[in-house]
Write a protein that holds these residues in place. Structure first.
Motif, short mmCIF file in Angstrom:
data_model
loop_
_atom_site.label_atom_id
_atom_site.label_comp_id
_atom_site.label_asym_id
_atom_site.label_seq_id
_atom_site.Cartn_x
_atom_site.Cartn_y
_atom_site.Cartn_z
N ARG A 27 1.04 -0.85 -0.24
CA ARG A 27 -0.28 -0.18 -0.21
C ARG A 27 0.64 1.00 -0.02
N ILE A 28 0.57 2.18 -0.71
CA ILE A 28 1.34 3.19 -0.71
C ILE A 28 0.08 4.17 -0.61
N TYR A 29 0.54 5.81 0.69
CA TYR A 29 -0.57 6.41 0.91
C TYR A 29 0.06 8.09 0.17
N LEU A 30 -0.93 8.06 -0.02
CA LEU A 30 -0.48 9.48 -0.57
C LEU A 30 -0.30 10.39 0.64
N SER A 31 -0.31 12.18 0.44
CA SER A 31 -0.45 12.98 1.76
C SER A 31 -1.45 13.59 1.51
N ALA A 32 -2.40 14.07 1.71
CA ALA A 32 -3.37 15.12 1.64
C ALA A 32 -3.11 16.90 0.73
N SER A 33 -1.56 16.66 1.69
CA SER A 33 -0.90 17.90 1.30
C SER A 33 0.14 17.71 0.12
N MET A 34 -0.29 16.96 -0.26
CA MET A 34 0.74 16.93 -1.93
C MET A 34 0.38 18.32 -2.71
N PRO A 35 0.96 18.28 -3.26
CA PRO A 35 0.38 19.77 -4.38
C PRO A 35 -0.13 19.09 -5.83
N ASP A 36 -1.04 19.93 -6.54
CA ASP A 36 -1.83 19.57 -7.10
C ASP A 36 -2.97 18.70 -6.85
N PRO A 37 -3.55 19.24 -6.08
CA PRO A 37 -5.08 18.00 -5.48
C PRO A 37 -5.64 17.63 -6.99
N PHE A 38 -5.97 18.02 -8.00
CA PHE A 38 -6.19 17.37 -9.70
C PHE A 38 -5.77 16.95 -9.63
N ARG A 39 -4.63 16.07 -9.96
CA ARG A 39 -3.73 14.79 -9.80
C ARG A 39 -3.94 13.48 -8.67
N PHE A 40 -4.76 13.69 -7.79
CA PHE A 40 -4.87 12.56 -7.01
C PHE A 40 -5.32 11.31 -7.83
N THR A 41 -6.61 11.46 -8.79
CA THR A 41 -7.20 10.71 -9.77
C THR A 41 -6.18 10.00 -10.58
N THR A 42 -4.97 10.05 -11.11
CA THR A 42 -3.77 9.67 -11.94
C THR A 42 -3.22 9.30 -10.88
N ARG A 43 -2.51 9.89 -9.64
CA ARG A 43 -2.19 8.99 -8.72
C ARG A 43 -2.46 7.42 -8.75
N LYS A 44 -3.36 7.81 -7.92
CA LYS A 44 -4.34 6.67 -7.85
C LYS A 44 -4.41 5.27 -8.43
N GLU A 45 -5.16 5.87 -9.49
CA GLU A 45 -4.61 4.94 -10.92
C GLU A 45 -3.07 4.32 -11.17
N GLN A 46 -2.03 5.39 -11.02
CA GLN A 46 -0.56 4.41 -10.74
C GLN A 46 -0.64 3.85 -10.50
N ILE A 47 -0.81 3.81 -8.52
CA ILE A 47 -0.55 3.10 -7.53
C ILE A 47 -1.15 1.47 -7.88
N ARG A 48 -2.78 2.06 -8.09
CA ARG A 48 -3.09 0.07 -8.96
C ARG A 48 -3.15 -0.53 -9.43
N ARG A 49 -1.85 0.01 -10.89
CA ARG A 49 -1.77 -0.24 -11.52
C ARG A 49 -0.24 -0.91 -11.60
N ALA A 50 0.00 -0.64 -10.49
CA ALA A 50 1.15 -1.41 -9.88
C ALA A 50 1.17 -2.87 -9.35
N GLY A 51 0.17 -2.55 -8.76
CA GLY A 51 -0.74 -3.89 -8.56
C GLY A 51 -0.29 -3.06 -6.96
N LYS A 52 -1.18 -1.96 -6.00
CA LYS A 52 -0.99 -2.03 -5.03
C LYS A 52 -1.63 -1.55 -4.61
N GLU A 53 -2.30 -0.62 -2.68
CA GLU A 53 -3.07 -0.34 -2.80
C GLU A 53 -2.87 0.55 -2.79
N ALA A 54 -3.85 1.85 -3.19
CA ALA A 54 -3.83 3.37 -2.66
C ALA A 54 -4.76 3.70 -1.01
N GLY A 55 -4.34 4.93 -0.88
CA GLY A 55 -3.62 5.59 0.66
C GLY A 55 -4.28 6.75 0.94
N LEU A 56 -4.51 7.61 1.85
CA LEU A 56 -4.60 8.55 1.94
C LEU A 56 -4.37 9.24 3.48
#
Length: 187
Positions: A27-56
């Motif tokens: 699992r990879i947790y993304l910080s809510a304070s990461m820059p550019d909140p409009f990229r969270f969907t893309t980041r979640k997709e990257q994580i899941r394509r790598a076979g991992k769970e996405a957390g916040l």
């Protein structure tokens, strides 16, 4: 009993790229304070394509600025649910429950489960997984119903994979120190 697994938290896209390459992370947790909140969907997709769970990871304290940010960017953050939500305080848990936000609710180590009553209370409040307190030893963890053998199991699994980890670690802190030392030596 839930399985023990390794996760990482990231604050930048560079850290995310590095975490995506680590085959041992589940699992990879993304910080809510990461820059550019409009990229969270893309980041979640990257994580899941790598076979991992996405957390916040939520902010430690839900001050007005953090609440305003989360409320303003709620759509970008939660348009697709996270697999897990790392909760550092009870006010964040309340915020999540009020909105019906999806994802496994994981208490941060700062929400302290020090006995069976507190662990039971956290579960009743909506916490799905309790992060093991660092200060308690295996026997104390077992008394409050947390899967302490997972610590020993993790150390054993890492030893099998070739890391020089102390399989006899008694506390979470000892296990963490041993694992970090082995990882540093293995670079």
């Amino acid at each position: 009993r839930k399985d023990f697994f390794l996760s990482a938290s990231v604050l930048t896209d560079g850290q995310l790229e590095a975490a995506l390459q680590n085959k041992d992370l589940k699992r990879i947790y993304l910080s809510a304070s990461m820059p550019d909140p409009f990229r969270f969907t893309t980041r979640k997709e990257q994580i899941r394509r790598a076979g991992k769970e996405a957390g916040l990871i939520f902010p430690r304290i839900l001050r007005k600025e953090a609440d305003d940010f989360l409320s303003t960017h709620e759509k970008e953050l939660f348009d697709t649910p996270f697999d897990a939500l790392l909760i550092p305080s009870l006010d964040v848990l309340e915020w999540i429950l009020e909105r019906g936000t999806e994802g496994e609710k994981v208490s941060d180590h700062t929400i302290y489960a020090f006995n069976t009553l507190s662990a039971s209370c956290l579960k009743e409040m909506g916490i799905d997984r309790i992060t093991l307190p660092e200060e308690l030893n295996i026997h104390e963890l077992e008394k409050i119903g947390l899967s302490a053998p997972q610590i020993t199991y993790l150390c054993h699994e890492l030893k099998i994979r070739g890391l020089d980890v102390d399989e006899d670690a008694v506390t979470v802190e000892e296990a963490k120190s041993s694992i970090l030392k082995a990882l540093k030596e293995n670079r």
